[in-house]
Design a protein around this motif. Structure first.
Motif, PDB file in Angstrom:
ATOM      1  N   SER A 302       0.783  -1.122  -0.008  1.00 13.76           N
ATOM      2  CA  SER A 302      -0.190  -0.064   0.029  1.00 13.76           C
ATOM      3  C   SER A 302       1.152   0.986   0.364  1.00 13.76           C
ATOM      4  O   SER A 302       1.628   0.954   0.291  1.00 13.76           O
ATOM      5  CB  SER A 302      -0.642   0.519   1.143  1.00 13.76           C
ATOM      6  OG  SER A 302      -0.233  -0.144   2.511  1.00 13.76           O
ATOM      7  N   ASP A 304       0.042   5.668   0.972  1.00 11.73           N
ATOM      8  CA  ASP A 304      -0.520   6.654   1.354  1.00 11.73           C
ATOM      9  C   ASP A 304      -0.011   8.319   0.711  1.00 11.73           C
ATOM     10  O   ASP A 304       0.735   7.711  -0.056  1.00 11.73           O
ATOM     11  CB  ASP A 304       0.030   6.576   3.088  1.00 11.73           C
ATOM     12  CG  ASP A 304       1.376   6.697   3.336  1.00 11.73           C
ATOM     13  OD1 ASP A 304       1.903   7.866   2.913  1.00 11.73           O
ATOM     14  OD2 ASP A 304       1.720   6.936   4.295  1.00 11.73           O
ATOM     15  N   CYS A 308       4.605   7.229   1.563  1.00  8.15           N
ATOM     16  CA  CYS A 308       5.281   5.827   2.203  1.00  8.15           C
ATOM     17  C   CYS A 308       4.847   5.025   1.700  1.00  8.15           C
ATOM     18  O   CYS A 308       2.916   4.764   1.880  1.00  8.15           O
ATOM     19  CB  CYS A 308       4.511   6.129   3.765  1.00  8.15           C
ATOM     20  SG  CYS A 308       5.595   7.840   4.996  1.00  8.15           S
ATOM     21  N   TRP A 310       3.782   0.661   2.134  1.00  2.71           N
ATOM     22  CA  TRP A 310       4.248  -0.557   3.415  1.00  2.71           C
ATOM     23  C   TRP A 310       3.942  -2.156   1.992  1.00  2.71           C
ATOM     24  O   TRP A 310       3.488  -1.685   1.306  1.00  2.71           O
ATOM     25  CB  TRP A 310       2.695  -0.563   4.286  1.00  2.71           C
ATOM     26  CG  TRP A 310       2.898  -1.250   5.161  1.00  2.71           C
ATOM     27  CD1 TRP A 310       3.523  -1.968   6.024  1.00  2.71           C
ATOM     28  CD2 TRP A 310       1.871  -2.603   4.534  1.00  2.71           C
ATOM     29  NE1 TRP A 310       3.201  -2.922   6.925  1.00  2.71           N
ATOM     30  CE2 TRP A 310       2.109  -3.408   5.867  1.00  2.71           C
ATOM     31  CE3 TRP A 310       1.317  -2.755   4.821  1.00  2.71           C
ATOM     32  CZ2 TRP A 310       1.066  -4.342   6.976  1.00  2.71           C
ATOM     33  CZ3 TRP A 310      -0.573  -3.557   5.627  1.00  2.71           C
ATOM     34  CH2 TRP A 310       0.316  -4.540   5.969  1.00  2.71           C
ATOM     35  N   ALA A 312       3.967  -5.730   3.374  1.00  4.62           N
ATOM     36  CA  ALA A 312       3.734  -6.933   3.524  1.00  4.62           C
ATOM     37  C   ALA A 312       4.077  -8.351   3.209  1.00  4.62           C
ATOM     38  O   ALA A 312       3.641  -8.567   2.111  1.00  4.62           O
ATOM     39  CB  ALA A 312       2.766  -7.116   4.622  1.00  4.62           C
ATOM     40  N   VAL A 338      10.221   3.345   2.182  1.00  2.00           N
ATOM     41  CA  VAL A 338       9.746   2.012   2.634  1.00  2.00           C
ATOM     42  C   VAL A 338       9.461   1.520   4.003  1.00  2.00           C
ATOM     43  O   VAL A 338      10.790   1.519   4.593  1.00  2.00           O
ATOM     44  CB  VAL A 338       9.892   0.576   2.019  1.00  2.00           C
ATOM     45  CG1 VAL A 338       9.684  -0.571   1.298  1.00  2.00           C
ATOM     46  CG2 VAL A 338      10.581   1.448   0.049  1.00  2.00           C
ATOM     47  N   GLU A 339       8.323   0.886   4.761  1.00  2.00           N
ATOM     48  CA  GLU A 339       8.222  -0.119   5.688  1.00  2.00           C
ATOM     49  C   GLU A 339       8.474  -1.096   5.327  1.00  2.00           C
ATOM     50  O   GLU A 339       7.330  -1.632   4.707  1.00  2.00           O
ATOM     51  CB  GLU A 339       6.873   0.666   6.624  1.00  2.00           C
ATOM     52  CG  GLU A 339       7.403   0.006   7.537  1.00  2.00           C
ATOM     53  CD  GLU A 339       6.246   0.576   9.128  1.00  2.00           C
ATOM     54  OE1 GLU A 339       6.417   0.197  10.034  1.00  2.00           O
ATOM     55  OE2 GLU A 339       5.515   2.206   8.283  1.00  2.00           O
ATOM     56  N   GLU A 341       7.882  -5.311   6.214  1.00  2.00           N
ATOM     57  CA  GLU A 341       7.262  -6.316   7.320  1.00  2.00           C
ATOM     58  C   GLU A 341       6.466  -7.563   6.920  1.00  2.00           C
ATOM     59  O   GLU A 341       6.136  -7.856   5.715  1.00  2.00           O
ATOM     60  CB  GLU A 341       5.615  -5.617   7.373  1.00  2.00           C
ATOM     61  CG  GLU A 341       4.982  -6.087   9.275  1.00  2.00           C
ATOM     62  CD  GLU A 341       4.182  -5.748   9.479  1.00  2.00           C
ATOM     63  OE1 GLU A 341       3.269  -5.827  10.731  1.00  2.00           O
ATOM     64  OE2 GLU A 341       3.870  -4.230   8.911  1.00  2.00           O
TER      65      GLU A 341
END
Length: 383
Positions: A302, A304, A308, A310, A312, A338-339, A341
């Protein structure tokens, strides 16, 4: 060619055409049937069951039709009849030369368009409308339509065709729609009654019968089409008493066209959907085996409004210690932070480790089916 082979061939051609032009299969089938002289595919099938077969010339025509692209996305969702009319317009286009420059002259939805490399002129159906000239260069650039003599010739060709189109429209309409009686009473071409005064829904103009007939039932004030012209101002609170008469008495074909400079360069419109598509493609670049490839396809991504991202990744399909280098590089090019997870969820197939020992989907599928057969029973097959 036997009846069965011929039918199969036509279906293949329709499928190819539908895919190439991104239209529905049933639309392509109806268009193929139209090329063979039938109103739609069901009529063609009925005739085929009674022994009708296309001859070699008809089949060649269908082959040629399929090779012809549907270039206008505007008609992608249109019904077959509308698309067939589009093809007819293209086929009826006249080709010629003005000096050393080629042009194509055609009618489209009662407007006349003459166009060449880097330019086009549209003469609207409305006799009082100003012709529109579009170019892909600045006024001081090199474009033939910027030459006054060239422009005058091109406009003359387009206006001559426009006069023919308007004549054809007048022939199709009732005589009383284009010729007022002694009292100025005319009949609406769409069957909305007779009157010597008409009202424009678009601009609230009050128009005489003579005015509207001379202007081919377009409002002389704002150019609204016959669809917006009524004999009663039903939308007015005072019965149209406050409406002002349209001042222009006759349709005057203006000499000076309206120039528009068009930027034909492709424009990049990046949104969340396109960000996700590029990131997922990069994850597939990072994948070195089937498990990781499945992890890339199933990754939750995703983006935003603050740029940013995300990502997973399923822990059973993507190694927790493996950094998606390509995905991070693409995200950086797109200006995204980027995050990453790891998540645990239901994976599509048991024994995810099988996918770690091969990069071939065929080989993985065989191993997966064999393992299910040996340990877990045959997999359920659901349509």
């Amino acid at each position: 060619m036997t009846e069965t082979k011929q039918l199969r061939r036509l279906k293949v051609l329709a499928k190819r055409y539908a895919r190439a032009n991104r239209i529905a299969q049933h639309q392509a089938l109806d268009l193929i049937a139209g090329e063979l002289g039938f109103p739609h595919w069901n009529k063609f099938i009925s005739a085929s069951k009674k022994g009708w077969q296309a001859n070699s010339e008809q089949l060649a025509g269908v082959e040629a039709f399929v090779r012809r692209p549907l270039s206008a996305a505007t008609f992608r969702k249109a019904d077959p009849e509308a698309m067939s009319r589009r093809f007819a317009h293209l086929e009826q286009a006249e080709h010629g030369m003005i000096g050393n420059h080629a042009y194509r002259l055609q009618e489209l939805l009662h407007d006349v368009i003459i166009a060449g490399e880097g330019w086009s002129i549209r003469v609207p159906e409305n006799p009082g409308a100003i012709p529109i000239v579009e170019t892909f260069t600045e006024q001081n650039g090199e474009c033939p339509v910027l030459d006054p003599e060239f422009l005058e010739t091109a406009l003359s060709l387009a206006r001559h065709r426009a006069a023919q189109v308007r004549g054809d429209i007048s022939v199709d309409w009732p005589r009383r729609s284009t010729k007022p009686d002694l009292d100025g009473v005319v009949r609406h071409p769409l069957g909305r009654g007779e009157s010597d005064v008409w009202f424009c829904l678009h601009c609230d103009g009050k128009i005489t019968g003579t005015q509207i007939a001379q202007n081919l039932w377009h409002c002389p004030g704002c150019g609204a089409s016959p669809l917006d012209i009524f004999d009663e101002p039903f939308w007015s609170d005072d019965g149209g008493k406050s409406f002002l008469p349209v001042k222009e008495d006759v349709a005057v074909e203006r000499d000076e066209p309206n120039f528009r400079i068009v930027d034909g360069r492709p424009k990049l419109d990046l949104n969340e959907e396109k960000f996700i598509l590029l990131i997922r493609s990069a994850l597939l670049d990072d994948a070195t085996n089937i498990s990781e490839r499945l992890g890339a396809l199933l990754a939750e991504i995703s983006v935003d409004d603050e740029n940013c991202a995300w990502i997973a990744l399923e822990a059973d399909l993507w190694p927790e210690d493996k950094e998606p280098v390509q995905a991070l590089a693409v995200s950086a090019l797109l200006g995204l932070e980027v995050e990453l997870e790891s998540v645990w969820s239901t994976i599509p197939f048991a024994w995810p480790g099988l996918g770690e020992i091969t990069s071939s989907t065929t080989e993985y599928t065989k191993m997966m089916l064999d393992t299910y057969a040996q340990h877990g029973g045959s997999p359920d097959r659901k349509a």
